[in-house]
Design a protein around this motif. Structure first.
Motif, mmCIF file in Angstrom:
data_model
loop_
_atom_site.group_PDB
_atom_site.id
_atom_site.type_symbol
_atom_site.label_atom_id
_atom_site.label_comp_id
_atom_site.label_asym_id
_atom_site.label_seq_id
_atom_site.Cartn_x
_atom_site.Cartn_y
_atom_site.Cartn_z
ATOM 1 N N THR A 194 51.719 44.079 39.387
ATOM 2 C CA THR A 194 50.900 43.266 38.232
ATOM 3 C C THR A 194 50.306 42.378 39.037
ATOM 4 N N LEU A 195 48.972 42.043 38.616
ATOM 5 C CA LEU A 195 48.005 41.207 39.173
ATOM 6 C C LEU A 195 47.688 40.217 37.946
ATOM 7 N N ALA A 196 47.419 39.017 38.608
ATOM 8 C CA ALA A 196 46.874 38.045 37.693
ATOM 9 C C ALA A 196 45.488 37.392 38.529
ATOM 10 N N VAL A 197 44.499 37.640 37.863
ATOM 11 C CA VAL A 197 42.988 37.483 38.433
ATOM 12 C C VAL A 197 42.408 36.484 37.821
ATOM 13 N N PRO A 198 41.726 35.539 38.244
ATOM 14 C CA PRO A 198 41.052 34.311 37.364
ATOM 15 C C PRO A 198 39.975 35.147 36.445
ATOM 16 N N GLU A 199 40.078 34.479 35.328
ATOM 17 C CA GLU A 199 39.062 35.174 34.503
ATOM 18 C C GLU A 199 37.804 35.280 34.723
ATOM 19 N N ARG A 200 37.160 34.549 35.389
ATOM 20 C CA ARG A 200 35.692 34.761 35.813
ATOM 21 C C ARG A 200 35.475 36.101 36.548
ATOM 22 N N HIS A 201 36.616 36.760 36.821
ATOM 23 C CA HIS A 201 36.558 38.122 37.596
ATOM 24 C C HIS A 201 36.691 39.223 36.413
ATOM 25 N N ALA A 202 36.870 38.912 35.401
ATOM 26 C CA ALA A 202 37.464 39.870 34.464
ATOM 27 C C ALA A 202 36.445 41.087 34.341
ATOM 28 N N GLY A 203 35.095 40.657 34.177
ATOM 29 C CA GLY A 203 34.197 41.647 34.041
ATOM 30 C C GLY A 203 34.149 42.827 35.222
ATOM 31 N N ALA A 204 34.662 42.473 36.435
ATOM 32 C CA ALA A 204 34.840 43.108 37.735
ATOM 33 C C ALA A 204 35.742 44.079 37.544
ATOM 34 N N LEU A 205 36.752 44.045 36.706
ATOM 35 C CA LEU A 205 37.748 45.041 36.760
ATOM 36 C C LEU A 205 37.749 46.039 35.592
ATOM 37 N N HIS A 206 37.776 47.159 36.361
ATOM 38 C CA HIS A 206 37.628 48.340 35.452
ATOM 39 C C HIS A 206 38.776 49.198 35.902
ATOM 40 N N GLU A 207 39.215 49.948 34.832
ATOM 41 C CA GLU A 207 40.449 50.954 34.854
ATOM 42 C C GLU A 207 40.129 51.910 35.705
ATOM 43 N N GLY A 208 40.621 52.481 36.681
ATOM 44 C CA GLY A 208 40.405 53.656 37.496
ATOM 45 C C GLY A 208 40.026 53.222 38.905
ATOM 46 N N ASP A 209 39.549 51.990 38.944
ATOM 47 C CA ASP A 209 39.253 51.369 40.252
ATOM 48 C C ASP A 209 40.162 51.611 41.327
ATOM 49 N N THR A 210 39.469 51.831 42.454
ATOM 50 C CA THR A 210 40.474 52.076 43.925
ATOM 51 C C THR A 210 40.871 50.650 44.373
ATOM 52 N N ILE A 211 42.050 50.175 44.642
ATOM 53 C CA ILE A 211 42.605 49.208 44.875
ATOM 54 C C ILE A 211 43.144 49.550 46.320
ATOM 55 N N THR A 212 42.966 48.358 47.344
ATOM 56 C CA THR A 212 43.784 48.570 48.468
ATOM 57 C C THR A 212 44.720 47.606 48.837
ATOM 58 N N ILE A 213 45.947 48.004 49.188
ATOM 59 C CA ILE A 213 47.109 47.257 49.237
ATOM 60 C C ILE A 213 47.770 47.158 50.829
ATOM 61 N N GLU A 214 47.817 45.978 51.136
ATOM 62 C CA GLU A 214 48.139 45.735 52.803
ATOM 63 C C GLU A 214 49.744 46.003 52.533
#
Length: 326
Positions: A194-214
């Motif tokens: 579960t991620l909590a991202v600042p709302e100014r980045h809301a438009g950059a989040l799209h379902e299906g995007d590839t995420i990198t986890i360290e």
């Protein structure tokens, strides 16, 4: 487009591949993705409390944090001592009613004999039959009441609501619990981030995007499975699905890199950048002449196995950068 020339002389000398420098590179603007590092939290897809269905004393508790349980498994036992008294009271009433029924049946049999002799009336016989029916109904009602109390006693068992791992056990054996109070919390259905991202980045989040986890074992790839429409405390909440996610510790924080935006950038192989006198330089070939040009490098990324460095200023694209070794 890159052009890589491997000098035959170096190969003949048996030098390792890392020692072979790229001779020239045609600079061009490429599209790069800006990433933002945030922390994700490992959570269970389903987190359900195993609640007490009966108020009383927790006389038995057979689970602890971290234990794997199956749906319907007994986690503990709650006893309400009043239930035993209720059952005894119902049993005493049943005994009395059975005695009344026996007497009513005897009276009914006697009344039927008297009716045959013409000593009694049909009305009196009907009264005796009604009395038997009433007592029989009272007995059935008490039996139904006993089944209700027995079900209440059976609900003293605390059952696992789902299959999964016990995350917390907020009470101890011997504690007095109320109806509806959680005895244990079970997490199941798999785990995700579960991620909590600042709302100014809301438009950059799209379902299906590839995420990198360290992770300690290296980077892993995940998929942005869901972006929740409600903004909480100025942050957008999203879920990331990761194959074989390490769920040893629930609520553990994991570093995640999110794609925020795409932009054009100028990149060159890091091997073509030389540093001296505290500055970074590239060798640019112009009209057959090689000129050293100062640049300001940015971040690195690996493209097709080549370490590429972004040039913030000094190159605009279209130049030919050559190696300082040639």
């Amino acid at each position: 487009m890159k052009s890589t020339i491997l000098p035959l002389a170096l190969i003949a000398l048996g030098l390792p591949f890392a020692a072979l420098a790229q001779e020239s590179y045609q600079v061009a603007k490429t599209e790069v993705t800006d990433w933002k590092s945030v922390f994700g939290t490992v959570e269970a897809k389903d987190t359900i409390a195993a609640r007490a269905r009966l108020g009383g004393t927790l006389v038995d508790l057979v689970v602890a944090e971290g234990v794997q349980v199956q749906s319907g498994q007994v986690l503990g036992q709650i006893v309400d001592e009043k239930i035993a008294f209720q059952l005894n009271a119902i049993d005493a009433q049943l005994e009395a009613l059975n005695a009344q029924l026996s007497n009513a049946n005897t009276e009914l049999t006697r009344g039927e004999e008297l009716l045959k002799r013409g000593v009694t009336t049909t009305q009196r016989l009907d009264q005796l039959r009604t009395q038997v029916d009433v007592v029989t109904g009272q007995i059935e009602a008490q039996k139904a009441q006993r089944r209700v109390v027995e079900q209440q006693a059976a609900e003293g068992q605390v059952l696992a609501p789902i299959s999964g791992r016990v995350l917390s056990v907020p009470v101890a054996k011997g504690a007095v619990v109320m109806m509806g109070e959680p005895v244990a919390t079970v997490g199941g259905g798999g785990f995700f981030l579960t991620l909590a991202v600042p709302e100014r980045h809301a438009g950059a989040l799209h379902e299906g995007d590839t995420i990198t986890i360290e992770t300690p074992k290296g980077d892993k790839q995940g998929t942005l499975a869901k972006v929740y429409p409600t903004i909480e405390n100025g942050r957008v909440v999203a879920d990331v699905e990761v194959a074989e996610l390490d769920s040893s510790f629930v609520n553990a924080r994991v570093l995640v890199r999110l794609p925020m935006a795409s932009r054009e950038a100028v990149e060159v192989p890091a091997a073509l950048v030389r540093q001296h006198s505290g500055l970074d330089f590239v060798l640019v070939e112009e009209n057959g002449t090689r000129v050293e040009r100062a640049v300001i490098p940015g971040g690195h990324r690996v493209v097709d196995g080549t370490d590429m460095v972004e040039i913030l200023t000094g190159l605009q694209g279209g130049e030919t950068v050559v190696s300082h070794e040639h």
